[in-house]
Design an enzyme around this catalytic site. Structure first.
Site, PDB file in Angstrom:
ATOM      1  N   HIS A 169       0.823  -1.207   0.000  1.00  0.00           N
ATOM      2  CA  HIS A 169       0.000   0.000   0.000  1.00  0.00           C
ATOM      3  C   HIS A 169       0.860   1.262   0.000  1.00  0.00           C
ATOM      4  CE1 HIS A 169      -4.022   1.684   0.727  1.00  0.00           C
ATOM      5  NE2 HIS A 169      -3.389   2.635   1.379  1.00  0.00           N
ATOM      6  N   SER A 200      -8.246   4.647  -4.229  1.00  0.00           N
ATOM      7  CA  SER A 200      -9.178   3.551  -3.937  1.00  0.00           C
ATOM      8  C   SER A 200      -9.420   3.458  -2.432  1.00  0.00           C
ATOM      9  CB  SER A 200      -8.591   2.230  -4.421  1.00  0.00           C
ATOM     10  OG  SER A 200      -7.428   1.925  -3.679  1.00  0.00           O
ATOM     11  N   HIS A 201     -10.583   2.975  -2.059  1.00  0.00           N
ATOM     12  CA  HIS A 201     -10.844   2.581  -0.679  1.00  0.00           C
ATOM     13  C   HIS A 201     -11.638   1.279  -0.705  1.00  0.00           C
ATOM     14  CE1 HIS A 201     -10.694   4.610   3.492  1.00  0.00           C
ATOM     15  NE2 HIS A 201      -9.493   4.424   3.027  1.00  0.00           N
ATOM     16  N   GLN A 257     -11.948   2.675  10.415  1.00  0.00           N
ATOM     17  CA  GLN A 257     -11.860   4.089  10.766  1.00  0.00           C
ATOM     18  C   GLN A 257     -13.229   4.727  10.550  1.00  0.00           C
ATOM     19  OE1 GLN A 257     -10.057   2.703   8.125  1.00  0.00           O
ATOM     20  NE2 GLN A 257      -8.181   3.889   7.869  1.00  0.00           N
TER      21      GLN A 257
END
Lengths: 750, 228, 85
Positions: free
Chosen positions: A53, A98-99, A242
């Protein structure tokens, strides 16, 4: 060392680093780089910075091949976002990210924090965010879990953007089985900036204070970056979700923009993935400096947090700021006005070390170069997958009983159907600069105080990339450019979000590097360099990878808002033309089309794509853009998902008008009609020409040598009628087409 | 005419309101921070849209306790003009300047679209440039716009012609009782509405129907102050 | 003395609760047909200092009426417990 934390020896002997995703070889390399065994905190820091990442270790060698330069580029990849010149001392700042993994676990918060993160990337550069777009992929809506993921992701995107007051103006949603376990949420943010105001992520100037500003730090999302790179869904779940607070981010955005405007900021960076660890290491790395930070000074939300937890927390809505020495009070005052905290936690050094202090002294001390420059780069092996060589020629012929019925069915396919259910949940108009709201080919937002406007789009077709990675990658860029051009804008630059499966699989890595090659070629032809982006790998579950899904975010410039063109038909009796080669469209067949997916799903992946020629595409786009600028064009729409009839139907529905189309010049046999009507050959645009300018248009278009064909005229009577010499082939009321198109998604979701 | 547009933490239509006032009336408009305690210099106060204090607890619930809201109350008491748009309408009901309350949309979804509004009362200081019964196109964008008032309050709103805007037939986006989109106080100087007239002031934005709201206010003010 | 007030805020019975209605439908769809009604509200925990339970009760009523509820549409109830540290 905090109580209960494993000792240096335990990290090695119990191979604790493996839990963080580090390999034995990587651990040995760390020992070699720092000349000793790392402690627990240091191991954690290395593991996040060396994760896929943060380090892009698999993708870096591929990304290096993208064209990233051009006269318009003010900032290419490597910063929080890229920047492009739009003249008059102004610039546009944009990025897509992106998520996907967080969304798969908790769709509302996953999607919302994706939006929050990309907004921070933009205002960190000193730019005022002016628009948001989203590219979404979900599994089919007949599955309850997919409806849940889709509904909550959309609500989360809206919840964040609406509250912070940045209009969500566009994007796309595609539904396919391949995304059932792996939804994709790619968020793009676009900002405007005066070129003199550009801020960057540099921690320079020995002695300059380092501040944490914004929200307090909690234990959320520790190791999110590491687990985003893991394929096992249970692994992914281990990373705490989160929670976003758009109200906090609104205040943070206003405070940061006010602070940057003072000119006293040396560097500023969003604390995104891997929080304080990656932001501090990257800022020091860019400046070639070091940082000393006392984590006990970081404002915390929870008690008893260790240095390890503070360094790795992914609490949202925080920034790391380096101020000019002695000017800290400016930050304190501005943040107090906005009700936020700004706390000095350390300072810049010249020894090149990332040094973390806690109550017991030095908790971690690592050379920045070891963390960033020495991060592993993998040259992953790839192999052309066998299926690519087994694809059959694209079929021209297909038995269709009733073309009108087939068109209705296609229009009610969720991928093609109206996305109003989605964008009605997004505030698209706040800021009152949205001149083309969602639902057209590209969105348009004004540049305040000028005649200029920006056209914005995201595009990507995973199935096409799967069927031909190189051509599919190029077609995604071409389609994005085409969508800008039909809106009247000149394409400027690209941000890309590269979503793929597990890169450790040879065929997935082949899809990745080959489609990136196609993207590169197309970006060169369209002179749209890649200025920012993001890679998301390991989008797989239970052994099934997503389609290789590069999403192209593209920004174009309209020099004058008078050039804004939309897809809806404007006036009866205006002639309709197809720009592009009709015969090629027919010959292209049905390979890769939504038609096959809708009517013969077992054959959807059996055939080659229609041919594609980048030079021809560029020529047609150039001609279309000039025709718009010359004032010939009343409406323009690109032919894409669903093919020619769907494109015509969308123009009709939007305008509430009909059309009479006559196809007489061709030797149309029954067999090739399906291909003509529903094939998805690229490089085609439908234009409505002002009838008093038809002659001038024709004279000019012939001069350019652009293939074109008169299809018929717009009619007041809201009926779409297609005839050939043999009689009427299709006759459908626009109202009934509209009902099919508009009703499909609400029927699943309400 | 001088206009104040109140800025709460979380307001996000504040600058749009300033732009719209300047563009439609040619008069000045200032942003006024929520800690301000005096609004004496202003003729019109706009409480703009957005998410003041994140709309946490209830939309508008926290903003109404801001220092500036005392000044807004005084301003209204003096008979000067107050316009609450979207979140501003929610704040005005929480503050008791307008009756009723705004609940979550019946669909439970945020709704953003341009829709038809019927001008029910074109005799107010805010709407006299419209025709009574006219349908205008104005955008909405809200998650909590579902107007509620008890029976007695509704009856008195109807009886006093205080319902200024209703959603056009079949276009009620949120479940509001009696299709109510905007109401005025009994003195006629405080208007609250969920739709955004400041988003409908140019062809480029897709509608110009919001313009006449601002020009109505300007001429009302000029008439009251004997200026042409 | 330190107290904790456990406050429940719900819509008044006369006010339609769209969330509750949606959940009722969802429960019916999941075969909980015996569910006749669902009302959804907010639950808040407030910690406060007060001389006595009587004083604390008074304070909590005050904050409920002033801020924590909108009396036009909402009602509240609460339970007060002394926090023993």
């Amino acid at each position: 060392m905090a109580a209960h934390e494993p000792s240096i020896e335990q990290v090695k002997s119990e191979k604790i680093y493996r839990q963080f995703g580090l390999t034995d070889a990587e651990y040995d390399r760390i020992v070699e780089l720092i000349g000793r065994m790392p402690n627990y905190v240091e191991t954690g820091i290395f593991s996040v910075l060396w994760s896929e990442h943060c380090s892009y270790k698999s993708s870096k060698p591929v990304l290096r091949r993208f064209p990233t330069d051009g006269p318009q580029v003010l900032q290419g990849p490597g910063e929080n976002a890229g920047i492009v010149d739009i003249g008059d001392g102004q610039a546009v700042v944009f990025k897509i990210e992106s998520h996907n993994h967080p969304t798969a676990i908790e769709p509302y918060q996953g999607a919302a924090t994706g939006v929050g993160g990309i907004i921070r990337d933009i205002f960190t550069m000193g730019a005022r965010p002016v628009a948001l777009l989203n590219s979404l992929r979900f599994g089919p809506l007949d599955d309850k879990r997919n409806r849940y993921l889709f509904g909550h992701s959309v609500a989360g995107i809206g919840g964040y953007g609406n509250c912070i007051g940045i209009p969500t103006v566009g994007g796309e949603v595609v539904f396919d089985e391949r995304y059932s376990q792996n939804p994709l949420v790619n968020a793009m943010c676009v900002g405007l900036i005066d070129q003199g105001q550009i801020a960057k992520g540099y921690a320079s100037g020995v002695g300059n204070p380092v501040l944490v500003v914004g929200a307090k730090t909690g234990r959320d999302g520790i190791h999110g970056a590491t687990f985003a790179s893991a394929e096992d869904p249970h692994e992914k779940e281990r990373s705490a979700v989160q929670v976003g607070d758009p109200f906090m981010e609104k205040l943070l955005m206003e405070a940061c923009l006010e602070l940057i405007a003072t000119g006293k900021v040396v560097g500023i960076q969003d604390m995104g993935a891997a929080g304080l660890t990656s932001s501090s290491a990257e800022m020091a790395s860019r400046a070639g400096s070091g940082l000393t930070m006392d984590v006990t000074k970081v404002p915390r939300r929870e008690e008893g947090m260790t240095a390890y937890e503070i360094m790795l927390s992914e609490s949202q809505e925080r920034m790391l700021v380096v101020m000019q020495q002695g000017e800290e009070h400016i930050a304190f005052d501005i943040f107090e006005k906005w009700g936020l905290e700004a706390t000095v936690i350390g300072n810049v050094t010249d020894d090149g070390m990332l040094r973390v202090l806690d109550d017991d002294g030095i908790a971690a001390e690592i050379p920045v170069t070891a963390l960033v420059d020495e991060a592993p780069v993998l040259s992953r092996p790839s192999l052309r997958p066998g299926y690519l060589d087994e694809l059959l020629p694209s079929p021209r012929a297909w038995q269709v009983e009733d073309y009108g019925q087939a068109l209705h069915t296609l229009l009610s396919t969720p991928t093609i159907a109206s996305k109003a259910w989605v964008y009605h949940q997004y505030d698209a108009l706040v800021r009152t600069e949205t001149f083309v709201p969602p639902g057209s080919d590209a969105a348009v937002v004004g540049v305040p105080g000028t005649k200029k406007a920006l056209a914005l789009v995201t595009d990507g077709n995973g199935r096409q990339v799967y069927l031909n990675p190189e051509q599919g990658g190029a077609m995604a860029v071409a389609e994005a450019a085409r969508n800008l051009v039909v809106t009247g804008a000149k394409p400027l630059a690209v941000t890309d979000c590269l979503n793929y499966g597990n890169p450790e699989k040879l065929d997935v890595f082949y899809q990745f590097e080959t489609s990136a090659q196609g993207i590169s070629e197309a970006c060169r032809v369209f002179e749209t360099p890649v200025i920012s982006g993001n890679v998301s790998l390991y989008n797989e579950s239970r052994g099934v990878d997503i389609y290789p899904t590069p999403v192209i975010g593209m920004v174009g410039l309209l020099e004058d808002v008078a050039h804004i063109t939309t897809s809806k038909w404007k006036a009866a009796e205006n002639p309709l033309y197809l720009l592009g080669d009709l015969q090629k469209g027919i010959d292209g067949g049905l390979g890769g089309s939504e038609f096959l997916r809708a009517f013969a799903i077992d054959q959807a992946l059996l055939y080659q794509l229609p041919e594609f020629d980048l030079a021809e595409e560029k020529q047609i786009q150039d001609a279309c853009l000039l025709a718009i600028h010359k004032g010939f064009i009343a409406a323009a729409h690109d032919v894409s998902d669903g093919g020619l009839l769907v494109a015509l139907a969308e123009m009709a529905i939007d305008g509430g008008l009909g059309a009479n189309l006559t196809l007489t010049k061709w030797d149309l046999n029954e067999a090739s009609l399906a291909s003509l009507f529903f094939g998805e050959a690229p490089s085609r645009i439908v234009v409505e020409v002002h009838r008093d300018k038809e002659e001038a248009f024709l004279k000019w278009i012939r001069q350019t040598g652009t293939s074109h064909l008169r299809l018929g005229e717009v009619t007041r009577d809201a009926v779409l009628r297609v005839s050939s010499d043999d009689g009427v082939l299709l006759e459908a009321s626009v109202d009934s087409l509209k009902n099919a198109w508009q009703g499909a998604i609400p029927a699943w979701m309400n | 005419m001088k206009t104040a547009v109140i800025q709460f933490p979380g307001s996000n239509c504040d600058e749009d309101a300033v732009k719209a006032v300047v563009a439609t009336t040619g008069e000045a408009a200032d942003l006024v921070w929520y800690t301000e305690e005096k609004l004496d210099d202003y003729d019109l106060v706009i409480v703009p849209g957005g998410f003041s204090y994140g709309d946490y607890l209830r939309a508008g619930a926290i903003a109404r306790f801001s220092p500036v809201m005392k000044a807004v109350q005084d301003h209204a008491r003096k008979g000067k003009y107050v316009l609450g748009i979207c979140n501003g309408f929610q704040i005005l009901t929480e503050a008791g300047l307008l009756p009723g309350a705004l609940r979550h949309n019946e669909s439970l979804m945020f709704q953003s679209m341009t829709l038809g509004l019927v001008v029910e009362n074109a005799a107010t200081k805010f709407t006299h440039h419209y025709d009574s019964g006219e349908t205008i196109r104005i955008p909405i964008a809200h998650g909590e716009g579902n107007y509620f008032a008890d029976e007695a309050t509704l009856r008195s709103l109807e009886a006093n012609d205080q319902i200024v805007f209703r959603y056009a037939n079949g276009e009620n986006p949120n479940g509001s009782v009696a299709d109510i989109a905007g109401i005025i106080n009994d003195k006629g100087n405080v208007l609250g509405m969920m739709p955004h007239p400041e988003r409908a002031v140019s062809e480029l934005l897709g509608s110009t129907d919001g313009k006449r709201l601002f020009t109505s206010i300007l001429t009302s003010w000029r008439d009251a102050h004997g200026r042409a | 003395m330190e107290f904790q007030a456990k406050i429940n805020v719900t819509l008044k019975d006369s006010v339609l609760d769209p969330q509750g209605k949606a959940v009722t439908h969802a429960l019916h769809a999941l075969h909980y047909e015996s569910v006749s009604d669902v009302r959804i509200g907010k639950y808040m925990e407030v910690r406060l200092e007060a001389e006595s339970a009587v004083k604390a009760t008074e304070l909590v009523h005050g904050m409920c009426e002033e801020l924590l509820t909108n009396p036009v549409i909402e009602k509240y109830s609460f339970e007060l417990v002394e926090v023993v540290s």
